[in-house]
Scaffold this active site. Structure first.
Site, PDB file in Angstrom:
ATOM      1  N   ASN A   5       0.864  -1.178   0.000  1.00 13.57           N
ATOM      2  CA  ASN A   5       0.000   0.000   0.000  1.00 13.57           C
ATOM      3  C   ASN A   5       0.905   1.234   0.000  1.00 13.57           C
ATOM      4  O   ASN A   5       1.504   1.561   1.017  1.00 13.57           O
ATOM      5  CB  ASN A   5      -0.883  -0.043   1.262  1.00 13.57           C
ATOM      6  CG  ASN A   5      -1.705   1.213   1.444  1.00 13.57           C
ATOM      7  OD1 ASN A   5      -1.809   2.038   0.533  1.00 13.57           O
ATOM      8  ND2 ASN A   5      -2.296   1.357   2.622  1.00 13.57           N
ATOM      9  N   TRP A   6       0.980   1.870  -1.153  1.00 14.96           N
ATOM     10  CA  TRP A   6       1.889   3.024  -1.268  1.00 14.96           C
ATOM     11  C   TRP A   6       1.333   4.271  -0.593  1.00 14.96           C
ATOM     12  O   TRP A   6       2.040   5.246  -0.419  1.00 14.96           O
ATOM     13  CB  TRP A   6       2.162   3.354  -2.744  1.00 14.96           C
ATOM     14  CG  TRP A   6       2.890   2.294  -3.507  1.00 14.96           C
ATOM     15  CD1 TRP A   6       3.242   1.036  -3.088  1.00 14.96           C
ATOM     16  CD2 TRP A   6       3.371   2.410  -4.859  1.00 14.96           C
ATOM     17  NE1 TRP A   6       3.896   0.363  -4.095  1.00 14.96           N
ATOM     18  CE2 TRP A   6       3.990   1.181  -5.185  1.00 14.96           C
ATOM     19  CE3 TRP A   6       3.321   3.423  -5.821  1.00 14.96           C
ATOM     20  CZ2 TRP A   6       4.564   0.941  -6.443  1.00 14.96           C
ATOM     21  CZ3 TRP A   6       3.895   3.188  -7.067  1.00 14.96           C
ATOM     22  CH2 TRP A   6       4.517   1.958  -7.373  1.00 14.96           C
ATOM     23  N   LYS A   7       0.046   4.246  -0.266  1.00 16.07           N
ATOM     24  CA  LYS A   7      -0.619   5.435   0.319  1.00 16.07           C
ATOM     25  C   LYS A   7      -0.390   6.649  -0.591  1.00 16.07           C
ATOM     26  O   LYS A   7      -0.261   6.495  -1.793  1.00 16.07           O
ATOM     27  CB  LYS A   7      -0.128   5.664   1.765  1.00 16.07           C
ATOM     28  CG  LYS A   7      -0.216   4.383   2.586  1.00 16.07           C
ATOM     29  CD  LYS A   7      -0.016   4.585   4.053  1.00 16.07           C
ATOM     30  CE  LYS A   7      -0.126   3.240   4.765  1.00 16.07           C
ATOM     31  NZ  LYS A   7      -0.003   3.339   6.196  1.00 16.07           N
ATOM     32  N   HIS A  97      -9.377   0.984   4.862  1.00 16.02           N
ATOM     33  CA  HIS A  97      -8.099   1.172   5.545  1.00 16.02           C
ATOM     34  C   HIS A  97      -8.325   2.119   6.728  1.00 16.02           C
ATOM     35  O   HIS A  97      -9.140   3.041   6.649  1.00 16.02           O
ATOM     36  CB  HIS A  97      -7.055   1.746   4.582  1.00 16.02           C
ATOM     37  CG  HIS A  97      -5.686   1.752   5.173  1.00 16.02           C
ATOM     38  ND1 HIS A  97      -5.279   2.735   6.051  1.00 16.02           N
ATOM     39  CD2 HIS A  97      -4.665   0.878   5.061  1.00 16.02           C
ATOM     40  CE1 HIS A  97      -4.045   2.454   6.446  1.00 16.02           C
ATOM     41  NE2 HIS A  97      -3.649   1.329   5.860  1.00 16.02           N
ATOM     42  N   GLU A  99      -6.803   4.561   7.774  1.00 19.72           N
ATOM     43  CA  GLU A  99      -6.652   5.997   7.457  1.00 19.72           C
ATOM     44  C   GLU A  99      -7.909   6.538   6.785  1.00 19.72           C
ATOM     45  O   GLU A  99      -8.255   7.701   6.966  1.00 19.72           O
ATOM     46  CB  GLU A  99      -5.398   6.205   6.595  1.00 19.72           C
ATOM     47  CG  GLU A  99      -4.139   5.992   7.430  1.00 19.72           C
ATOM     48  CD  GLU A  99      -2.950   5.414   6.690  1.00 19.72           C
ATOM     49  OE1 GLU A  99      -2.934   5.448   5.440  1.00 19.72           O
ATOM     50  OE2 GLU A  99      -2.037   4.909   7.363  1.00 19.72           O
ATOM     51  N   GLU A 169      -5.287  -5.072  10.581  1.00 20.50           N
ATOM     52  CA  GLU A 169      -4.246  -4.068  10.796  1.00 20.50           C
ATOM     53  C   GLU A 169      -4.520  -3.316  12.092  1.00 20.50           C
ATOM     54  O   GLU A 169      -5.317  -2.372  12.114  1.00 20.50           O
ATOM     55  CB  GLU A 169      -4.235  -3.059   9.645  1.00 20.50           C
ATOM     56  CG  GLU A 169      -3.935  -3.671   8.296  1.00 20.50           C
ATOM     57  CD  GLU A 169      -3.387  -2.624   7.334  1.00 20.50           C
ATOM     58  OE1 GLU A 169      -2.245  -2.799   6.881  1.00 20.50           O
ATOM     59  OE2 GLU A 169      -4.070  -1.630   7.078  1.00 20.50           O
ATOM     60  N   GLY A 175       2.602   2.168  10.725  1.00 18.91           N
ATOM     61  CA  GLY A 175       3.539   3.277  10.564  1.00 18.91           C
ATOM     62  C   GLY A 175       4.257   3.665  11.852  1.00 18.91           C
ATOM     63  O   GLY A 175       4.912   4.696  11.914  1.00 18.91           O
ATOM     64  N   SER A 215       3.539  -2.220  10.377  1.00 23.06           N
ATOM     65  CA  SER A 215       4.994  -2.322  10.587  1.00 23.06           C
ATOM     66  C   SER A 215       5.553  -3.698  10.251  1.00 23.06           C
ATOM     67  O   SER A 215       6.441  -4.201  10.946  1.00 23.06           O
ATOM     68  CB  SER A 215       5.363  -1.893  12.011  1.00 23.06           C
ATOM     69  OG  SER A 215       4.978  -0.544  12.222  1.00 23.06           O
ATOM     70  N   GLY A 236       2.875  -1.252   4.245  1.00 21.00           N
ATOM     71  CA  GLY A 236       2.897   0.172   3.942  1.00 21.00           C
ATOM     72  C   GLY A 236       4.311   0.634   3.647  1.00 21.00           C
ATOM     73  O   GLY A 236       4.832   0.449   2.546  1.00 21.00           O
ATOM     74  N   GLY A 237       4.953   1.208   4.650  1.00 24.10           N
ATOM     75  CA  GLY A 237       6.283   1.811   4.484  1.00 24.10           C
ATOM     76  C   GLY A 237       7.286   0.947   3.725  1.00 24.10           C
ATOM     77  O   GLY A 237       7.971   1.430   2.813  1.00 24.10           O
TER      78      GLY A 237
HETATM   79  P1  PGA Z   1       2.962   0.175   7.649  1.00 23.29           P
HETATM   80  O1  PGA Z   1       1.506   0.391   7.033  1.00 23.29           O
HETATM   81  O2  PGA Z   1       3.510  -1.105   7.051  1.00 23.29           O
HETATM   82  O3  PGA Z   1       3.755   1.385   7.195  1.00 23.29           O
HETATM   83  O4  PGA Z   1       2.815   0.093   9.116  1.00 23.29           O
HETATM   84  C1  PGA Z   1       0.612  -0.681   6.842  1.00 23.29           C
HETATM   85  C2  PGA Z   1      -0.661  -0.192   6.255  1.00 23.29           C
HETATM   86  O5  PGA Z   1      -1.122   0.902   6.613  1.00 23.29           O
HETATM   87  O6  PGA Z   1      -1.273  -0.870   5.401  1.00 23.29           O
END
Ligand code: PGA
Length: 252
Positions: A5-7, A97, A99, A169, A175, A215, A236-237
């Site tokens: 997930n590049w966000k 998600h 967010e 999640e 993050g 993470s 994510g990251g």
């Molecule tokens: P993260 O994000 O790996 O940076 O913690 C995961 C996500 O939000 O899907």
């Protein structure tokens, strides 16, 4: 499955470099049978990324959007619908998600409509659920995740539910560098699977892909993916760095 997930990250040029680097990192790599890799770039780059994956011999990597509207067309300035995604040949879409829930006030009832719309358009929804830290501290995380799943998914027929991928999640792990321990992930994934089993039976439950996200990094992916009920990760990251993403894919 490993899904990235590049966000809201990357420009067109840096998206291109990432796919280029990923092609180099994954040269000679063979994905195991029944395993899938997906990248979810910002909507504006979906087509470009799809083309670049082919150029770099990564056409086995699926492409997903990060969100979709719950209607097909209309006066909804700035929105992108599942119908539009389907018209681009996109296969997956993230729904719910944390967010989106937090910053765009998306509720379980709206997410239900999005999941249904995604399925109607032949997309695979990757439905995200998970609790905030204060909920876990009150020991209400099982109840909350169960509610999220029931309210958004359990009106689907068994046939449609079988098209859904679930991603657990925990919000406190996204993050933050704090990962759920493999035991915490396994405990929740087993709970999610048993919740699905109560509604749809053990065969549907056993065949549901349940991803862990929060993470997930090269150093912890193997142990997380090694848990009985963890079928991969939503990253994510670490999906923004070709080396890290390739290392996580190699843990499948
Ligand atoms: P993260 O994000 O790996 O940076 O913690 C995961 C996500 O939000 O899907």
């Amino acid at each position: 499955m490993v899904a990235g997930n590049w966000k809201m990250n990357k420009t067109l040029a840096s998206s291109s470099s990432l796919i280029n680097d990923l092609g180099r990192e994954l040269a000679g790599f063979t994905l195991k049978e029944n395993c899938q890799v997906v990248v979810c770039p910002p909507a504006i780059y979906l087509l470009a990324v799809k083309g670049l994956l082919e150029v770099h011999q990564l056409s086995y990597v699926g492409v997903g959007a990060q969100n979709c509207h719950h209607l097909d067309f209309g006066a909804y300035t700035g929105e992108v619908s599942a119908t539009m995604l389907q018209s681009l040949g996109i296969d997956y879409v993230l729904v719910g998600h944390s967010e989106r829930r937090e910053y765009f006030s998306e509720q379980d009832s709206l997410l239900k409509l999005k999941v249904e719309k995604a399925i109607d358009n032949g997309l695979t929804p990757i439905f995200c659920c998970g609790e905030k830290l204060e909920v876990r501290e009150k020991n209400q995380h099982f109840e909350l995740v169960k509610k999220q799943i029931i309210e958004s998914l359990f009106e689907l027929t068994a046939q449609d539910f079988a098209k859904v991928i679930v991603a657990y999640e925990p919000v406190w792990a996204i993050g933050t560098g704090v990962t759920a321990s493999p035991a915490q992930a396994q405990e929740m994934h087993a709970f999610i699977r048993s919740t699905i089993s109560e509604q749809y039976g053990s065969s549907v439950a056993d065949n549901t892909t349940i991803l862990y996200g929060g993470s997930c990094k090269p150093h912890n992916a193997a142990e997380l993916f090694g848990q009985t009920d963890v079928d991969g990760g939503l990253i994510g990251g670490a999906s923004l760095k070709a080396k890290d993403f390739a290392a996580i894919i190699a843990c499948l």
